[in-house]
Design a protein around this motif. Structure first.
Motif, PDB file in Angstrom:
ATOM      1  N   LEU A   1       0.821  -1.214   0.000  1.00 24.48           N
ATOM      2  CA  LEU A   1       0.000   0.000   0.000  1.00 24.48           C
ATOM      3  C   LEU A   1       0.859   1.270   0.000  1.00 24.48           C
ATOM      4  CD1 LEU A   1      -3.150   0.654   0.368  1.00 24.48           C
ATOM      5  CD2 LEU A   1      -2.538   1.225   2.713  1.00 24.48           C
ATOM      6  N   ALA A   2       1.994   1.218   0.674  1.00 27.74           N
ATOM      7  CA  ALA A   2       2.791   2.427   0.936  1.00 27.74           C
ATOM      8  C   ALA A   2       3.091   3.281  -0.307  1.00 27.74           C
ATOM      9  CB  ALA A   2       4.069   2.054   1.676  1.00 27.74           C
ATOM     10  N   PRO A   3       3.600   2.686  -1.415  1.00 28.09           N
ATOM     11  CA  PRO A   3       3.906   3.556  -2.563  1.00 28.09           C
ATOM     12  C   PRO A   3       2.665   4.201  -3.180  1.00 28.09           C
ATOM     13  CG  PRO A   3       4.288   1.229  -3.094  1.00 28.09           C
ATOM     14  CD  PRO A   3       4.019   1.308  -1.633  1.00 28.09           C
ATOM     15  N   LEU A   4       1.529   3.487  -3.161  1.00 27.06           N
ATOM     16  CA  LEU A   4       0.292   4.058  -3.712  1.00 27.06           C
ATOM     17  C   LEU A   4      -0.177   5.204  -2.821  1.00 27.06           C
ATOM     18  CD1 LEU A   4      -1.600   0.715  -4.562  1.00 27.06           C
ATOM     19  CD2 LEU A   4      -0.065   2.060  -6.010  1.00 27.06           C
ATOM     20  N   LEU A   5      -0.054   4.985  -1.522  1.00 31.05           N
ATOM     21  CA  LEU A   5      -0.457   6.000  -0.552  1.00 31.05           C
ATOM     22  C   LEU A   5       0.416   7.246  -0.686  1.00 31.05           C
ATOM     23  CD1 LEU A   5      -2.119   6.826   1.898  1.00 31.05           C
ATOM     24  CD2 LEU A   5      -0.554   5.544   3.350  1.00 31.05           C
ATOM     25  N   GLU A   6       1.703   7.017  -0.875  1.00 29.10           N
ATOM     26  CA  GLU A   6       2.621   8.146  -1.000  1.00 29.10           C
ATOM     27  C   GLU A   6       2.246   9.018  -2.203  1.00 29.10           C
ATOM     28  OE1 GLU A   6       7.412   8.898  -1.317  1.00 29.10           O
ATOM     29  OE2 GLU A   6       6.690   7.045  -0.403  1.00 29.10           O
ATOM     30  N   ALA A   7       1.916   8.351  -3.316  1.00 29.53           N
ATOM     31  CA  ALA A   7       1.552   9.097  -4.526  1.00 29.53           C
ATOM     32  C   ALA A   7       0.280   9.910  -4.293  1.00 29.53           C
ATOM     33  CB  ALA A   7       1.359   8.132  -5.684  1.00 29.53           C
ATOM     34  N   LEU A   8      -0.670   9.345  -3.557  1.00 25.20           N
ATOM     35  CA  LEU A   8      -1.921  10.067  -3.297  1.00 25.20           C
ATOM     36  C   LEU A   8      -1.715  11.224  -2.323  1.00 25.20           C
ATOM     37  CD1 LEU A   8      -4.322   7.125  -3.513  1.00 25.20           C
ATOM     38  CD2 LEU A   8      -4.924   9.423  -4.299  1.00 25.20           C
ATOM     39  N   CYS A   9      -0.849  11.018  -1.330  1.00 24.06           N
ATOM     40  CA  CYS A   9      -0.568  12.096  -0.382  1.00 24.06           C
ATOM     41  C   CYS A   9       0.079  13.276  -1.102  1.00 24.06           C
ATOM     42  CB  CYS A   9       0.352  11.611   0.738  1.00 24.06           C
ATOM     43  SG  CYS A   9      -0.481  10.486   1.869  1.00 24.06           S
ATOM     44  N   ALA A  10       0.903  12.968  -2.105  1.00 26.59           N
ATOM     45  CA  ALA A  10       1.559  14.036  -2.859  1.00 26.59           C
ATOM     46  C   ALA A  10       0.531  14.886  -3.609  1.00 26.59           C
ATOM     47  CB  ALA A  10       2.563  13.437  -3.828  1.00 26.59           C
ATOM     48  N   VAL A  11      -0.621  14.282  -3.945  1.00 28.95           N
ATOM     49  CA  VAL A  11      -1.680  15.029  -4.637  1.00 28.95           C
ATOM     50  C   VAL A  11      -2.579  15.743  -3.624  1.00 28.95           C
ATOM     51  CG1 VAL A  11      -3.729  14.793  -6.106  1.00 28.95           C
ATOM     52  CG2 VAL A  11      -1.682  13.415  -6.573  1.00 28.95           C
ATOM     53  N   LEU A  12      -2.929  15.048  -2.549  1.00 28.96           N
ATOM     54  CA  LEU A  12      -3.956  15.580  -1.636  1.00 28.96           C
ATOM     55  C   LEU A  12      -3.393  16.480  -0.527  1.00 28.96           C
ATOM     56  CD1 LEU A  12      -6.243  12.416  -1.312  1.00 28.96           C
ATOM     57  CD2 LEU A  12      -6.712  14.500  -2.597  1.00 28.96           C
ATOM     58  N   VAL A  13      -2.206  16.140  -0.014  1.00 30.01           N
ATOM     59  CA  VAL A  13      -1.621  16.973   1.057  1.00 30.01           C
ATOM     60  C   VAL A  13      -0.136  17.265   0.764  1.00 30.01           C
ATOM     61  CG1 VAL A  13      -3.150  16.547   3.036  1.00 30.01           C
ATOM     62  CG2 VAL A  13      -1.492  14.812   2.425  1.00 30.01           C
ATOM     63  N   PRO A  14       0.131  17.893  -0.395  1.00 33.01           N
ATOM     64  CA  PRO A  14       1.537  18.119  -0.771  1.00 33.01           C
ATOM     65  C   PRO A  14       2.281  18.977   0.248  1.00 33.01           C
ATOM     66  CG  PRO A  14       0.061  19.378  -2.192  1.00 33.01           C
ATOM     67  CD  PRO A  14      -0.801  18.459  -1.389  1.00 33.01           C
ATOM     68  N   GLU A  15       1.548  19.856   0.933  1.00 36.40           N
ATOM     69  CA  GLU A  15       2.200  20.777   1.871  1.00 36.40           C
ATOM     70  C   GLU A  15       2.830  20.060   3.064  1.00 36.40           C
ATOM     71  OE1 GLU A  15      -1.017  20.342   1.508  1.00 36.40           O
ATOM     72  OE2 GLU A  15      -2.085  20.461   3.422  1.00 36.40           O
ATOM     73  N   LEU A  16       2.433  18.793   3.286  1.00 32.21           N
ATOM     74  CA  LEU A  16       2.945  18.081   4.464  1.00 32.21           C
ATOM     75  C   LEU A  16       4.251  17.325   4.195  1.00 32.21           C
ATOM     76  CD1 LEU A  16      -0.391  16.716   5.969  1.00 32.21           C
ATOM     77  CD2 LEU A  16       1.005  18.593   6.802  1.00 32.21           C
ATOM     78  N   GLY A  17       4.655  17.275   2.948  1.00 33.94           N
ATOM     79  CA  GLY A  17       5.921  16.606   2.638  1.00 33.94           C
ATOM     80  C   GLY A  17       5.776  15.097   2.600  1.00 33.94           C
ATOM     81  N   THR A  18       6.908  14.411   2.629  1.00 32.09           N
ATOM     82  CA  THR A  18       6.920  12.954   2.460  1.00 32.09           C
ATOM     83  C   THR A  18       6.165  12.256   3.585  1.00 32.09           C
ATOM     84  OG1 THR A  18       9.094  13.227   1.512  1.00 32.09           O
ATOM     85  CG2 THR A  18       8.454  10.982   2.057  1.00 32.09           C
ATOM     86  N   PRO A  19       5.225  11.365   3.223  1.00 33.67           N
ATOM     87  CA  PRO A  19       4.501  10.636   4.269  1.00 33.67           C
ATOM     88  C   PRO A  19       5.293   9.433   4.776  1.00 33.67           C
ATOM     89  CG  PRO A  19       3.615  10.081   2.117  1.00 33.67           C
ATOM     90  CD  PRO A  19       4.719  11.062   1.876  1.00 33.67           C
ATOM     91  N   LEU A  20       5.024   9.070   5.998  1.00 36.75           N
ATOM     92  CA  LEU A  20       5.660   7.889   6.582  1.00 36.75           C
ATOM     93  C   LEU A  20       4.565   6.993   7.158  1.00 36.75           C
ATOM     94  CD1 LEU A  20       8.225   6.377   7.525  1.00 36.75           C
ATOM     95  CD2 LEU A  20       8.049   7.673   9.662  1.00 36.75           C
ATOM     96  N   LEU A  21       4.484   5.796   6.613  1.00 39.53           N
ATOM     97  CA  LEU A  21       3.508   4.814   7.097  1.00 39.53           C
ATOM     98  C   LEU A  21       4.244   3.871   8.036  1.00 39.53           C
ATOM     99  CD1 LEU A  21       0.616   3.648   6.771  1.00 39.53           C
ATOM    100  CD2 LEU A  21       1.481   2.313   4.862  1.00 39.53           C
ATOM    101  N   LEU A  22       3.890   3.925   9.297  1.00 39.93           N
ATOM    102  CA  LEU A  22       4.622   3.154  10.301  1.00 39.93           C
ATOM    103  C   LEU A  22       3.702   2.098  10.900  1.00 39.93           C
ATOM    104  CD1 LEU A  22       7.532   3.534  11.387  1.00 39.93           C
ATOM    105  CD2 LEU A  22       6.476   4.554  13.423  1.00 39.93           C
ATOM    106  N   TYR A  23       4.140   0.860  10.839  1.00 35.89           N
ATOM    107  CA  TYR A  23       3.324  -0.258  11.342  1.00 35.89           C
ATOM    108  C   TYR A  23       3.899  -0.756  12.658  1.00 35.89           C
ATOM    109  CZ  TYR A  23       1.687  -5.134  11.554  1.00 35.89           C
ATOM    110  OH  TYR A  23       1.163  -6.340  11.952  1.00 35.89           O
ATOM    111  N   ARG A  24       3.038  -0.948  13.640  1.00 40.72           N
ATOM    112  CA  ARG A  24       3.461  -1.567  14.906  1.00 40.72           C
ATOM    113  C   ARG A  24       2.656  -2.848  15.072  1.00 40.72           C
ATOM    114  NH1 ARG A  24       3.285   3.727  16.017  1.00 40.72           N
ATOM    115  NH2 ARG A  24       1.138   3.584  16.734  1.00 40.72           N
ATOM    116  N   ARG A  25       3.394  -3.950  15.197  1.00 35.59           N
ATOM    117  CA  ARG A  25       2.721  -5.245  15.084  1.00 35.59           C
ATOM    118  C   ARG A  25       1.972  -5.686  16.329  1.00 35.59           C
ATOM    119  NH1 ARG A  25       7.800  -9.446  15.326  1.00 35.59           N
ATOM    120  NH2 ARG A  25       8.732  -8.581  17.199  1.00 35.59           N
TER     121      ARG A  25
END
Ligand SMILES: Nc1ncnc2c1ncn2[C@@H]1O[C@H](COP(=O)(O)OP(=O)(O)O)[C@@H](O)[C@H]1O
Ligand SMILES: [Mg+2]
Length: 356
Positions: A199-223
């Motif tokens: 999911l991460a790369p698809l999410l990153e591409a969408l964040c770049a469109v929807l919230v570009p002002e926030l910069g690179t997103p980080l998806l962090l999983y805790r198991r």
């Protein structure tokens, strides 16, 4: 997949509703309280077996009625047409596929993929961990057939261990259940990890469109248990503490993930609007991943879209929706100008739906 027809009985404000839907974008317009959200809720029920609205399951039942039913004719990308049905009477669920009762809700849900963005969706980012686990598990469920039976086994073992913790049982009684928890838990965790990695790369591409002002997103999983330790060791090591708490702490039942950004390293730093757009990015990327993996697009539901997004974001999202393969159901109190083009429109009023 797409809904060719949706029939709803005795749910919320609908006494009996029978609506024929079209491929592409379907827009439902109506005043507040007309039944728009309830319509999307009906579609969501077939895909999740629960509502996206908070509140008791009893609230779905139309006042004064004894049971509700949602029925849909579904057309898959292969051309296959299927009929799905879900009834709830008292506290019993009954699911049907092509007119035949199926033993579990999952056996119906696996044929139906609906992803909803609605005013409560910001909870996916800012709300409790349970929402986020559900999000991941829904995605995993649709690609990994062993996921559901694994969860069932895991939950059963968890109940057993928790009961033993409360009954002053000795370590040797806990061991067989811990072994089962450790094995199933590691498998569940591996599936979730794989899902979020995809999911991460698809999410990153969408964040770049929807919230570009926030910069690179980080998806962090805790198991759900400490890094660098096996679940078996974590369970063994937490026996004393778990006895004191009377429940099992380590394990995938406590997993969580977060979406943060270079410019907002904690979710507390997101505005409500940014949390909402982040949730939208998660849901749209989930839909994209689903479409790639199953080759049968999920149905996207967008409740009150125009009041959730400002004009620029609305335009970006509608543009995306218009260029994707799947069916989309959008609701609103008015038809936003960007939706004025080639869409199918319906008017919703007092629990009735009429094609315009
Ligand atoms: N269990 C219920 N029985 C009867 N009416 C209900 C029930 N739950 C909600 N309603 C009513 O259904 C109507 C439609 O609600 P909703 O779908 O949220 O409207 P909209 O999204 O168009 O604003 C509301 O008037 C609401 O009061
Ligand atoms: Mg509504």
């Amino acid at each position: 997949m797409q809904f060719a027809r949706l029939v709803v009985d005795e749910l919320r404000c609908f006494q009996h509703l029978d609506v024929v839907l079209q491929p592409g974008i379907n827009v439902f317009v109506g005043d507040n309280g007309a039944g728009k959200t309830s319509l999307l809720e009906a579609a969501h029920l077939l895909s999740h077996g629960r509502s996206f609205r908070a509140g008791a399951a009893e609230a779905l039942l139309r006042r004064g009625s004894t049971n509700w039913t949602v029925h849909a004719e579904i057309r898959h990308a292969t051309g296959q047409v299927q009929s799905l049905g879900l009834t709830r009477q008292a506290d019993r669920w009954q699911a049907r596929v092509d007119g035949q009762s199926v033993a579990t809700l999952a056996a119906m849900i696996e044929h139906c993929a609906v992803i909803c963005f609605e005013p409560g969706s910001h909870a996916l980012i800012a709300g409790p961990a349970e929402e986020r686990r559900r999000f991941v598990d829904w995605g995993v469920f649709h690609v990994e057939h062993e996921f559901q039976p694994l969860w069932r086994r895991y939950r059963r073992a968890l109940r057993q261990r928790n009961a033993l913790l409360r009954s002053a049982a000795v370590d040797v009684d806990l061991e067989p259940w811990e072994q089962e928890l450790a094995q199933r838990g590691e498998q569940l965790d591996a599936m979730r990890q794989r899902y979020l990695e995809a999911l991460a790369p698809l999410l990153e591409a969408l964040c770049a469109v929807l919230v570009p002002e926030l910069g690179t997103p980080l998806l962090l999983y805790r198991r759900g248990w400490p890094a660098g330790e096996s679940l078996a060791a974590a369970l063994q090591g937490s026996r004393q503490r778990d006895r004191a708490l009377a429940h099992t702490r380590p394990g995938p039942h406590r997993a969580d993930w977060s979406l943060t950004y270079a410019a907002a390293p904690s979710r507390a730093l997101l505005s409500r609007g940014q949390a909402k757009l982040s949730a939208l990015a998660c849901l749209l990327s989930q839909a994209e991943l689903h479409d790639r993996r199953s080759r049968d697009a999920a149905v996207l539901c967008m409740d009150d879209l125009a009041s959730e997004l400002d004009a620029a974001h609305l335009e970006a999202v509608v543009d995306r929706l218009q260029h994707q393969a799947g069916q989309v159901l959008i609701t609103g109190t008015t038809i936003a100008p960007v939706l004025a083009g080639s869409t199918t429109r319906f008017h919703v009023e007092h629990g009735t739906v009429r094609k315009l």
